[in-house]
Design a protein around this motif. Structure first.
Motif, PDB file in Angstrom:
ATOM      1  N   ALA A   1       0.842  -1.209   0.000  1.00  0.00           N
ATOM      2  CA  ALA A   1       0.000   0.000   0.000  1.00  0.00           C
ATOM      3  C   ALA A   1       0.869   1.248   0.000  1.00  0.00           C
ATOM      4  CB  ALA A   1      -0.917  -0.019   1.227  1.00  0.00           C
ATOM      5  N   ALA A   2       1.966   1.203   0.779  1.00  0.00           N
ATOM      6  CA  ALA A   2       2.859   2.357   0.840  1.00  0.00           C
ATOM      7  C   ALA A   2       3.621   2.526  -0.467  1.00  0.00           C
ATOM      8  CB  ALA A   2       3.841   2.186   2.009  1.00  0.00           C
ATOM      9  N   ALA A   3       4.112   1.423  -1.003  1.00  0.00           N
ATOM     10  CA  ALA A   3       4.876   1.488  -2.259  1.00  0.00           C
ATOM     11  C   ALA A   3       3.984   1.976  -3.401  1.00  0.00           C
ATOM     12  CB  ALA A   3       5.475   0.117  -2.574  1.00  0.00           C
ATOM     13  N   ASP A   4       2.757   1.467  -3.453  1.00  0.00           N
ATOM     14  CA  ASP A   4       1.823   1.914  -4.494  1.00  0.00           C
ATOM     15  C   ASP A   4       1.506   3.401  -4.338  1.00  0.00           C
ATOM     16  OD1 ASP A   4       1.784  -0.665  -5.448  1.00  0.00           O
ATOM     17  OD2 ASP A   4      -0.194  -1.170  -4.616  1.00  0.00           O
ATOM     18  N   ALA A   5       1.337   3.836  -3.085  1.00  0.00           N
ATOM     19  CA  ALA A   5       1.024   5.253  -2.840  1.00  0.00           C
ATOM     20  C   ALA A   5       2.152   6.131  -3.356  1.00  0.00           C
ATOM     21  CB  ALA A   5       0.809   5.478  -1.344  1.00  0.00           C
ATOM     22  N   MET A   6       3.373   5.773  -3.041  1.00  0.00           N
ATOM     23  CA  MET A   6       4.516   6.559  -3.510  1.00  0.00           C
ATOM     24  C   MET A   6       4.625   6.512  -5.032  1.00  0.00           C
ATOM     25  SD  MET A   6       7.806   6.198  -1.000  1.00  0.00           S
ATOM     26  CE  MET A   6       8.244   7.646  -0.035  1.00  0.00           C
ATOM     27  N   GLU A   7       4.373   5.327  -5.598  1.00  0.00           N
ATOM     28  CA  GLU A   7       4.461   5.227  -7.050  1.00  0.00           C
ATOM     29  C   GLU A   7       3.444   6.169  -7.701  1.00  0.00           C
ATOM     30  OE1 GLU A   7       4.345   1.236  -8.553  1.00  0.00           O
ATOM     31  OE2 GLU A   7       4.799   1.872 -10.605  1.00  0.00           O
ATOM     32  N   THR A   8       2.253   6.255  -7.098  1.00  0.00           N
ATOM     33  CA  THR A   8       1.216   7.146  -7.626  1.00  0.00           C
ATOM     34  C   THR A   8       1.658   8.608  -7.580  1.00  0.00           C
ATOM     35  OG1 THR A   8      -0.513   5.638  -6.857  1.00  0.00           O
ATOM     36  CG2 THR A   8      -1.178   7.927  -7.310  1.00  0.00           C
ATOM     37  N   THR A   9       2.204   9.032  -6.441  1.00  0.00           N
ATOM     38  CA  THR A   9       2.468  10.468  -6.291  1.00  0.00           C
ATOM     39  C   THR A   9       3.851  10.880  -6.822  1.00  0.00           C
ATOM     40  OG1 THR A   9       3.240  10.078  -4.015  1.00  0.00           O
ATOM     41  CG2 THR A   9       0.934  10.714  -4.306  1.00  0.00           C
ATOM     42  N   PHE A  10       4.812   9.980  -6.802  1.00  0.00           N
ATOM     43  CA  PHE A  10       6.152  10.307  -7.310  1.00  0.00           C
ATOM     44  C   PHE A  10       6.339   9.895  -8.779  1.00  0.00           C
ATOM     45  CE2 PHE A  10       6.979  10.484  -2.791  1.00  0.00           C
ATOM     46  CZ  PHE A  10       7.993  11.412  -2.640  1.00  0.00           C
ATOM     47  N   GLY A  11       5.420   9.032  -9.254  1.00  0.00           N
ATOM     48  CA  GLY A  11       5.567   8.560 -10.626  1.00  0.00           C
ATOM     49  C   GLY A  11       6.691   7.563 -10.779  1.00  0.00           C
ATOM     50  N   LYS A  12       7.130   6.982  -9.694  1.00  0.00           N
ATOM     51  CA  LYS A  12       8.263   6.066  -9.736  1.00  0.00           C
ATOM     52  C   LYS A  12       8.138   5.093  -8.563  1.00  0.00           C
ATOM     53  CE  LYS A  12      13.156   6.645 -10.865  1.00  0.00           C
ATOM     54  NZ  LYS A  12      14.208   7.674 -10.969  1.00  0.00           N
ATOM     55  N   ARG A  13       8.394   3.830  -8.838  1.00  0.00           N
ATOM     56  CA  ARG A  13       8.270   2.817  -7.793  1.00  0.00           C
ATOM     57  C   ARG A  13       9.371   3.036  -6.733  1.00  0.00           C
ATOM     58  NH1 ARG A  13       4.203  -0.349  -6.316  1.00  0.00           N
ATOM     59  NH2 ARG A  13       4.906  -2.136  -5.053  1.00  0.00           N
ATOM     60  N   PRO A  14       9.022   3.082  -5.450  1.00  0.00           N
ATOM     61  CA  PRO A  14      10.072   3.231  -4.427  1.00  0.00           C
ATOM     62  C   PRO A  14      10.913   1.967  -4.291  1.00  0.00           C
ATOM     63  CG  PRO A  14       7.960   2.881  -3.378  1.00  0.00           C
ATOM     64  CD  PRO A  14       7.680   3.010  -4.860  1.00  0.00           C
ATOM     65  N   ILE A  15      12.160   2.165  -3.914  1.00  0.00           N
ATOM     66  CA  ILE A  15      13.090   1.068  -3.686  1.00  0.00           C
ATOM     67  C   ILE A  15      13.103   0.738  -2.191  1.00  0.00           C
ATOM     68  CG2 ILE A  15      15.544   0.464  -3.714  1.00  0.00           C
ATOM     69  CD1 ILE A  15      15.866   2.288  -6.119  1.00  0.00           C
ATOM     70  N   PRO A  16      13.027  -0.546  -1.849  1.00  0.00           N
ATOM     71  CA  PRO A  16      13.191  -0.884  -0.423  1.00  0.00           C
ATOM     72  C   PRO A  16      14.659  -0.741  -0.023  1.00  0.00           C
ATOM     73  CG  PRO A  16      12.897  -2.882  -1.718  1.00  0.00           C
ATOM     74  CD  PRO A  16      12.802  -1.736  -2.685  1.00  0.00           C
ATOM     75  N   THR A  17      14.934  -0.038   1.053  1.00  0.00           N
ATOM     76  CA  THR A  17      16.324   0.146   1.493  1.00  0.00           C
ATOM     77  C   THR A  17      16.482  -0.346   2.924  1.00  0.00           C
ATOM     78  OG1 THR A  17      15.831   2.376   2.280  1.00  0.00           O
ATOM     79  CG2 THR A  17      16.731   2.182   0.055  1.00  0.00           C
ATOM     80  N   ARG A  18      17.748  -0.622   3.243  1.00  0.00           N
ATOM     81  CA  ARG A  18      18.051  -0.997   4.613  1.00  0.00           C
ATOM     82  C   ARG A  18      18.945   0.068   5.223  1.00  0.00           C
ATOM     83  NH1 ARG A  18      18.443  -6.928   6.494  1.00  0.00           N
ATOM     84  NH2 ARG A  18      17.315  -8.065   4.885  1.00  0.00           N
ATOM     85  N   GLY A  19      18.406   0.853   6.097  1.00  0.00           N
ATOM     86  CA  GLY A  19      19.194   1.869   6.775  1.00  0.00           C
ATOM     87  C   GLY A  19      20.032   1.218   7.851  1.00  0.00           C
ATOM     88  N   GLY A  20      21.109   1.887   8.227  1.00  0.00           N
ATOM     89  CA  GLY A  20      22.005   1.309   9.223  1.00  0.00           C
ATOM     90  C   GLY A  20      21.625   1.652  10.646  1.00  0.00           C
ATOM     91  N   GLY A  21      20.737   2.646  10.819  1.00  0.00           N
ATOM     92  CA  GLY A  21      20.406   3.115  12.152  1.00  0.00           C
ATOM     93  C   GLY A  21      19.476   2.169  12.893  1.00  0.00           C
ATOM     94  N   SER A  22      19.138   2.610  14.095  1.00  0.00           N
ATOM     95  CA  SER A  22      18.291   1.798  14.950  1.00  0.00           C
ATOM     96  C   SER A  22      17.112   2.650  15.407  1.00  0.00           C
ATOM     97  CB  SER A  22      19.066   1.339  16.188  1.00  0.00           C
ATOM     98  OG  SER A  22      20.264   0.695  15.813  1.00  0.00           O
TER      99      SER A  22
END
Lengths: 457, 457
Positions: free
Chosen positions: A375-396
């Motif tokens: 749902a979040a990825a689709d929402a971003m794809e709709t508003t940004f026009g580009k599929r978001p990439i899943p990332t792994r941040g180093g923080g906690s």
């Protein structure tokens, strides 16, 4: 339509945010306590305005938690939104180009302490609710829980969550307190590292000694501490603590390839922090070293004479703060025990060693195949026009693991900040684009999330 | 006879010393400047009383040097006595059992700042001159040069010596500013180590970074510094700097056996400084590690977060103060260059390194087959009833090397202190036995030294 309403009201939205940012809600400094309360009251009033019910300041033994909810239909899924209204201290004030609590918009960015972390991102949620309300009805049930002690450790949040499990019953947690890769490359954090943090003390002689009269014949605790720390990594920068990697989740080559799709340039990375070279565990890329591999860093070290000039002393004691970032499926309890045991074991016979654990946090990985993530990825794809990439941040973010253990809920980290926003630093800012894009994207998330649930319900 | 005179006047000698110790001649603190001058005046008057000629306060750009001389016969040898009338600061005052500038005699010891180092030992020389004067005539020519800046680096002494080579012309230097093994085991220091002292700085990223967001992918300067320092010793605690040992004088097995005749117990050594074990370079005894082997010690280290609690930071910079004790025939210039080159060479590519030399000093060995050494050893044997052992202390007295290079003179270190005298510490003291034994021994030195010279002259 929602987008029109947003466009028509965006100046007001920014003005309201700026009013809120003007309140110095610094949780770390007792002298701002009145302002912290004022920021909570301001937020409570805004949640009431946008139509939430049962809006209240829930008391804790510290700062109150702002709670509100809109239960539109008990058969619909429920999203629990978390954020925080407290901010980091603003000092050193002299490094700010404009005063931290007199927000200004410059070059399409809002400059103020808390502009991004997290008042700006919380306020996107307030205004997203307003947009949805104007648009008709909320597509699912929504609960909001905005705390005032995130910057000082969220100690009272865990107690509140434990004592209010029924009130907080939900299907997923939604948090906007992270960043994305770039304004033209949306992304969603799906992994956070855990933490095991220690202070170590190495004692040699029972008092400071003259390095001429004793040097060469006694264990110098600083030299010994350096040797012990050096031995914690091998020549490939692997950590040498026995069993340290036993529970580290091994990613498939497909998963690693996916992870490395993130746009990243080592040259750009080096340039951004002025480093002549990258550095790290052999066999892994920079993205992997930060995202999926555990680390061991000395965060501080001290001992002996540190003043001006020369003093020929052999110190009695040397100290270091040493922390490890953890990845699934390590646990802070396990790694803390392994570190303590190993650090004592490698001490030479001429010294005594103490290890004091400071605090820990658990690593988390958010599933990318869940309804909420999609749902979040689709929402971003709709508003940004580009599929978001899943990332792994180093923080906690220790609370994400806490939500999982206490409420059994996964979290979606729908953040709109950028690495360059200077959170926790002077001149913190948040892009006007990012603020408005967040308000535009969040309602899509709710709709996307509610829709399949409704079908399956 | 001399001994009778000493016995009859010892109470007065102690009273005079106590009067002098009452003057807080702390050279490090400008607020004591008047007292420093008062102590110089007091000493000048005493040298005049015992019959020295041309007694004067020689001005320097700092505190004056007290000079005096007695030329009895130009054909006789000349001894130049060096000492210092300034003292270390006395703080922390609260750790003194009696005020540092209100001397008291307790358990046969004089408690006061400077009691041993060096006013007490200098005053032995004043009273030895009085004893010799009473006894007839001085057996050789004597010059005295007592400075007021030893505790702050003797910077003006080298200039004074360089500019007064004719005035200071002599055959040997005599200094009482060291110790001996025990009251029932006299000894004479014959070796002093040199020094090469550096401050190093390791820079990683151009600013402090969040250890979660960057940890694992950047060179942490503290970890790197520890690794670099650790690499400076191998597993046998040999120093790994290339060419470091090239000029180290190798002692014969006879010389080493002689050195190890010194009464020493590792158990007692460990107990005295609370160490579970001795430590050091493989293949050498504790006495050798301190006396004849060069060392490398970290005297201070700092970097990152050193406050209370936990901060997850990767520091931009880490620092250490690193010093090496040198032995004959190393030079501080040579070792400083080798260290700088090596430390830069071992830096990994992810960091930049700076090495700043602080100061150096040259190692010295006093010949034990010289007329002067034998005169001192015979003097001690006469008064202690036991032959003194030549010892090699680990410390550095840079002026000894300076006297050698500027005046071409060897030094005899005829010291009567004990390791337990707490010089530079609270409750400094000096044994009444040691003070009187010094006054008794010094005239024997002059007689012994003059006699063979007179024969050969």
């Amino acid at each position: 339509m929602a987008t029109t309403y947003l466009q028509e009201n965006q100046d007001r939205f920014l003005t309201e945010l700026i009013d809120w940012l003007r309140i110095p809600s610094v949780s770390a400094d007792p002298k701002f306590h009145g302002d912290v309360m004022k920021a909570a009251d301001y937020l409570k009033a805004r949640f009431e305005e946008v139509g939430l019910d049962n809006v209240e300041l829930c008391p804790t033994s510290g700062n109150p938690i702002v709670y509100g909810e809109k239960i539109v239909d008990a058969s619909l899924p429920t999203v629990l939104v978390y954020g925080h209204y407290d901010v980091q201290p603003a000092d050193p004030y002299e490094l700010w180009d404009s005063p931290p609590f007199e927000p200004v918009i410059k070059d399409e960015k809002i400059y103020a302490r808390g502009a991004c972390d997290d008042k700006g991102q919380v306020y996107m949620h307030v205004k997203a609710l307003e947009v949805m309300k104007q648009d008709g009805a909320f597509p699912c049930n929504i609960k909001v829980m905005i705390e005032g002690e995130e910057e000082i450790g969220s100690n009272n949040l865990a107690i509140f969550v434990r004592e209010n499990k029924v009130k907080l019953k939900a299907d997923v947690i939604l948090i906007s307190d992270t960043g994305m890769l770039a304004n033209d490359q949306p992304s969603i954090e799906v992994g956070l590292r855990g933490l095991s943090y220690h202070e170590v003390e190495v004692t040699g002689p029972n008092r400071d000694l003259h390095s001429g009269l004793y040097g060469g014949a006694v264990a110098n605790p600083i030299n010994v501490l350096c040797k012990m720390i050096a031995s914690l990594h091998d020549e490939n920068n692997h950590i040498t603590i026995p069993e340290f990697y036993d529970n580290v989740a091994v990613l498939s080559s497909e998963e690693r390839a996916e992870l490395n799709r993130v746009p990243h340039s080592d040259d750009e990375f080096k340039r951004s922090i002025g480093l002549p070279d990258v550095y790290g565990e052999k066999g892994y890329t920079t993205v992997e070293r930060i995202g999926i591999r555990p680390t061991l860093d000395v965060n501080g070290i001290w001992g002996g004479y540190t003043g001006e000039g020369a003093k020929t002393v052999i110190a009695s004691k040397a100290y270091a703060k040493i922390s490890m970032r953890l990845v699934p499926n390590q646990t802070s309890e396990e790694i803390t025990a392994l570190f303590q045991k190993h650090f004592a074991a490698i001490a030479p016979s001429g010294v005594t060693v103490k290890v004091k654990p400071h605090h820990g946090g658990e690593p988390v990985v958010t599933p990318t195949d869940s309804v909420a993530y999609k749902a979040a990825a689709d929402a971003m794809e709709t508003t940004f026009g580009k599929r978001p990439i899943p990332t792994r941040g180093g923080g906690s973010i220790p609370i994400v693991a806490m939500f999982k253990s206490e409420l059994g809920l996964d979290t979606v980290l729908l953040g709109f900040g950028l690495d360059s926003d200077a959170i926790h630093s002077p001149n913190e800012h948040y892009g006007v684009f990012n603020f408005l894009k967040g308000i535009e994207t969040i309602p899509h998330f709710y709709r996307n999330y509610a829709a399949p649930c409704r079908h399956s319900g």
